[in-house]
Design an enzyme around this catalytic site. Sequence first.
Site, PDB file in Angstrom:
ATOM      1  N   HIS A   1       0.827  -1.207   0.000  1.00  0.00           N
ATOM      2  CA  HIS A   1       0.000   0.000   0.000  1.00  0.00           C
ATOM      3  C   HIS A   1       0.861   1.257   0.000  1.00  0.00           C
ATOM      4  O   HIS A   1       0.517   2.262  -0.642  1.00  0.00           O
ATOM      5  CB  HIS A   1      -0.926  -0.017   1.218  1.00  0.00           C
ATOM      6  CG  HIS A   1      -1.723   1.233   1.377  1.00  0.00           C
ATOM      7  ND1 HIS A   1      -1.441   2.175   2.329  1.00  0.00           N
ATOM      8  CD2 HIS A   1      -2.780   1.715   0.673  1.00  0.00           C
ATOM      9  CE1 HIS A   1      -2.293   3.176   2.228  1.00  0.00           C
ATOM     10  NE2 HIS A   1      -3.114   2.927   1.236  1.00  0.00           N
TER      11      HIS A   1
ATOM     12  N   HIS B   1       1.096   4.727  -2.841  1.00  0.00           N
ATOM     13  CA  HIS B   1       1.224   6.171  -2.637  1.00  0.00           C
ATOM     14  C   HIS B   1       2.453   6.727  -3.343  1.00  0.00           C
ATOM     15  O   HIS B   1       2.400   7.790  -3.956  1.00  0.00           O
ATOM     16  CB  HIS B   1       1.331   6.475  -1.138  1.00  0.00           C
ATOM     17  CG  HIS B   1       0.018   6.430  -0.421  1.00  0.00           C
ATOM     18  ND1 HIS B   1      -0.595   7.542   0.090  1.00  0.00           N
ATOM     19  CD2 HIS B   1      -0.819   5.401  -0.139  1.00  0.00           C
ATOM     20  CE1 HIS B   1      -1.733   7.209   0.677  1.00  0.00           C
ATOM     21  NE2 HIS B   1      -1.890   5.898   0.556  1.00  0.00           N
TER      22      HIS B   1
ATOM     23  N   GLU C   1       4.722  10.784   3.172  1.00  0.00           N
ATOM     24  CA  GLU C   1       3.586   9.882   3.006  1.00  0.00           C
ATOM     25  C   GLU C   1       3.253   9.114   4.275  1.00  0.00           C
ATOM     26  O   GLU C   1       2.135   8.611   4.415  1.00  0.00           O
ATOM     27  CB  GLU C   1       3.850   8.897   1.860  1.00  0.00           C
ATOM     28  CG  GLU C   1       3.747   9.511   0.488  1.00  0.00           C
ATOM     29  CD  GLU C   1       2.406  10.195   0.246  1.00  0.00           C
ATOM     30  OE1 GLU C   1       1.352   9.533   0.392  1.00  0.00           O
ATOM     31  OE2 GLU C   1       2.417  11.387  -0.089  1.00  0.00           O
TER      32      GLU C   1
END
Length: 482
Positions: A91, A95, A164
Amino acid sequence: LKLGSVIRDAAFSSTRFPCFSSSRAAAGVSAFVSALGHDGSSLRQEPTLITTLPSGLRVASQRTADETLTVGVWIDAGSRSETKENNGTAHFLEHMAFKGTKRRNRIQLEKEIENMGGHLNAYTSREQTVYYAKVFKDDLRQGVDILADILQHSTLDQGHVDFERGVILREMEEVEKTVEEVIFDRLHLTAFHNSPLGYTILGPVENIQSITRQQLKEYILNNYTADRIVLAGAGPIDHGELVKHAEEMFGFRTRDTRSAPSEERPRFCSAELLYRTEEEGGLAHFAVGYEGVPWTHPDSITFMVMQSIIGSYKRAEGLVPPKLSGNKLTNSIAHNTEPGMVESFSAFNTCYRDTGLFGFYGQAEEAGVRPCIDELLFGVNGLAYDVSEEEVERGKRQLKTTLFGSLDSTTAIAEDIGRQLLVYGRRIPPAELTSRLDAVDAAAVRRVAQKYLCDADIAMTALGPIGQLPPLTELRARTAMW
């Protein structure tokens, strides 16, 4: 440019073949289904063309008469491909893909997509990671070039990595506000707690705060290999042109299967994970799961039909009052529980490459928890002994509507192509799927339910005011009763 989109799993989405949340039929459904036919004549569509490159990367497309097209990369790797130490990496990479490459920095990438009038997105699930672009029909080459660039040449800049972390932590806070998401994550943890299949997609907080650039690069190296990738497109696409672009732009290495570690089949665990609160006026949320079957299992179609038969219910929604519903379980809950006690329930059916998860999720007032679970368990048991041909036919009609009605855009078609090539190795034609659904009858449902759901281990998770929740041992015993 949409960043950081997360699709949790097929079980939680009503348009992800072959695991669908059942829904009540709406106006026009019967007309749509009656037009489907039994010989597949009305399900004809342009063929799905598939080419396998020497590297093992597969290129697949279906032509449609649209002004826009969708092209994307489907990767056979998700949170299940992680370890406890790097859980969250798949995941995190989703990003990072939009933060710039060696050829395009973040601003240039965003402006290029904006100037094209395009749309770039990505999502991560437990077994797959997907990156796709929706562009105009003359921009196929540019769309493929952008996808190839972000997947093979992302800079993974340390500054962006650190930035992030905060974005993902805020995303986690939003996910945790969605109780259904939390329940299903915890149900996976409960049922598969000795396997990476039980990991969450976002990963734990400590991993998000500590994932390194090197871990991201290692995940790409180990999982983004040509044999695990499908380049799929739908729209006004020339297949030969798409193949040419793939040969030119994608240079993923081929995985050495001899050195690849073998993955053990997840062991289903009969366990419970409960979080009790004393919140006044709150709803109790609970989910009960049985071990299901993999994507390619012969009984997977029957599981889809069983999910549709159990169906779903939400208080104060629907045209037909629950006491008059044709759904036996909805009707039973309406007659056997006090009005307003049960907020909703829905069946779920999630398939993975070597196992599955089948069951139900419900919401109820504290006093309604026990009667609701009693009715739901009785309904599941009834699939093995008391299901009628009428119920099976109704379930199949609703399932066909969901399956075929969802393929209404180039993005949905491209997703269907990419997903099916990863899990089946081919695209199942609508006529074949219709034929296989038509072959399911009450006897088949009873056989499968008796084999997998009767006297079976279950996993359970719940949160909220659950003081009236029966213990797991009692619910496990109930699976053997009729």
